[in-house]
Design an enzyme around this catalytic site. Structure first.
Site, PDB file in Angstrom:
ATOM      1  N   ILE A  30       0.821  -1.208   0.000  1.00 43.78           N
ATOM      2  CA  ILE A  30       0.000   0.000   0.000  1.00 43.78           C
ATOM      3  C   ILE A  30       0.859   1.264   0.000  1.00 43.78           C
ATOM      4  O   ILE A  30       0.397   2.344  -0.364  1.00 43.78           O
ATOM      5  CB  ILE A  30      -0.957  -0.031   1.219  1.00 43.78           C
ATOM      6  CG1 ILE A  30      -2.203   0.798   0.963  1.00 43.78           C
ATOM      7  CG2 ILE A  30      -0.254   0.384   2.504  1.00 43.78           C
ATOM      8  CD1 ILE A  30      -3.311   0.563   1.984  1.00 43.78           C
ATOM      9  N   VAL A  69       4.482  -6.149  10.504  1.00 44.95           N
ATOM     10  CA  VAL A  69       3.432  -7.169  10.439  1.00 44.95           C
ATOM     11  C   VAL A  69       4.101  -8.514  10.720  1.00 44.95           C
ATOM     12  O   VAL A  69       4.976  -8.951   9.954  1.00 44.95           O
ATOM     13  CB  VAL A  69       2.736  -7.177   9.063  1.00 44.95           C
ATOM     14  CG1 VAL A  69       1.661  -8.262   9.023  1.00 44.95           C
ATOM     15  CG2 VAL A  69       2.119  -5.808   8.748  1.00 44.95           C
ATOM     16  N   HIS A  86       6.538 -12.208   5.379  1.00 44.84           N
ATOM     17  CA  HIS A  86       6.250 -11.756   4.014  1.00 44.84           C
ATOM     18  C   HIS A  86       7.543 -11.311   3.363  1.00 44.84           C
ATOM     19  O   HIS A  86       8.394 -10.697   4.003  1.00 44.84           O
ATOM     20  CB  HIS A  86       5.240 -10.601   4.011  1.00 44.84           C
ATOM     21  CG  HIS A  86       5.615  -9.492   4.952  1.00 44.84           C
ATOM     22  ND1 HIS A  86       5.387  -9.576   6.303  1.00 44.84           N
ATOM     23  CD2 HIS A  86       6.215  -8.297   4.735  1.00 44.84           C
ATOM     24  CE1 HIS A  86       5.824  -8.479   6.883  1.00 44.84           C
ATOM     25  NE2 HIS A  86       6.339  -7.688   5.959  1.00 44.84           N
TER      26      HIS A  86
HETATM   27  P1  AMP Z   1       7.142  -4.886   7.188  1.00 41.56           P
HETATM   28  O1  AMP Z   1       7.451  -3.476   7.627  1.00 41.56           O
HETATM   29  O2  AMP Z   1       8.330  -5.610   6.623  1.00 41.56           O
HETATM   30  O3  AMP Z   1       6.438  -5.683   8.281  1.00 41.56           O
HETATM   31  O4  AMP Z   1       6.149  -4.730   5.977  1.00 41.56           O
HETATM   32  C1  AMP Z   1       4.785  -4.490   6.115  1.00 41.56           C
HETATM   33  C2  AMP Z   1       4.335  -3.822   4.849  1.00 41.56           C
HETATM   34  O5  AMP Z   1       2.920  -3.900   4.757  1.00 41.56           O
HETATM   35  C3  AMP Z   1       4.722  -2.360   4.729  1.00 41.56           C
HETATM   36  O6  AMP Z   1       5.579  -2.156   3.614  1.00 41.56           O
HETATM   37  C4  AMP Z   1       3.364  -1.651   4.552  1.00 41.56           C
HETATM   38  O7  AMP Z   1       3.426  -0.572   3.626  1.00 41.56           O
HETATM   39  C5  AMP Z   1       2.485  -2.767   4.043  1.00 41.56           C
HETATM   40  N1  AMP Z   1       1.065  -2.622   4.289  1.00 41.56           N
HETATM   41  C6  AMP Z   1       0.456  -2.155   5.419  1.00 41.56           C
HETATM   42  N2  AMP Z   1      -0.875  -2.187   5.273  1.00 41.56           N
HETATM   43  C7  AMP Z   1      -1.135  -2.701   4.036  1.00 41.56           C
HETATM   44  C8  AMP Z   1      -2.323  -2.995   3.309  1.00 41.56           C
HETATM   45  N3  AMP Z   1      -3.545  -2.785   3.813  1.00 41.56           N
HETATM   46  N4  AMP Z   1      -2.194  -3.497   2.054  1.00 41.56           N
HETATM   47  C9  AMP Z   1      -0.987  -3.698   1.517  1.00 41.56           C
HETATM   48  N5  AMP Z   1       0.179  -3.468   2.163  1.00 41.56           N
HETATM   49  C10 AMP Z   1       0.106  -2.970   3.412  1.00 41.56           C
END
Ligand code: AMP
Length: 117
Positions: free
Chosen positions: A31, A96, A100
């Site tokens: 996002i 998160v 991923h």
């Molecule tokens: P991390 O910081 O490695 O845990 O990555 C989490 C990622 O999820 C970040 O790059 C965010 O921009 C992304 N993110 C958060 N919310 C969403 C969402 N609703 N849809 C897609 N990506 C998201």
């Protein structure tokens, strides 16, 4: 263990721009993209990070990498090259805690992190 955002995306409770899906993985656009192509590649079974995934289910880690390779083809970045990174823990910026891979590409990326001077 309560659901993370990514379980809610997998379960279609939260919308996402899904670019590819298999029986075991899902890939959707970040996002907040930090490259021309920025897709998150997520196993449907939750592990906190890539080390836990590798220890518990190496075949599923291979599925994640193979899905990333397929997404790179679909996005047209496979030949030029791409980066696949797994942030692990707070210092890496993991927010998160459902493992991923960040697939990044579409233009030259440069080094991501440098040691402090
Ligand atoms: P991390 O910081 O490695 O845990 O990555 C989490 C990622 O999820 C970040 O790059 C965010 O921009 C992304 N993110 C958060 N919310 C969403 C969402 N609703 N849809 C897609 N990506 C998201």
């Amino acid at each position: 263990m309560s659901d993370t955002l990514f379980e809610r995306i997998i379960n279609r409770e939260v919308p996402a721009d899904i670019v590819h899906e298999t029986d075991t993985t899902i890939a959707f656009r970040d996002i907040n993209p930090r490259a021309t192509t920025h897709v998150l590649v997520v196993p449907k079974t939750r592990y906190r990070n890539v080390a836990e995934l590798a220890a518990a289910d190496p075949g599923l880690l291979a599925d994640v990498v193979n899905t990333a390779a397929r997404v790179a083809e679909l996005e047209g970045v496979a030949d030029a090259g791409y980066r696949l990174t797994f942030n692990t823990g707070e210092d890496a910026g993991q927010t998160v805690f459902h493992v991923h891979g960040h697939l990044l590409g579409g233009s030259p990326l440069g080094p991501e992190a440098r040691p402090p001077k």
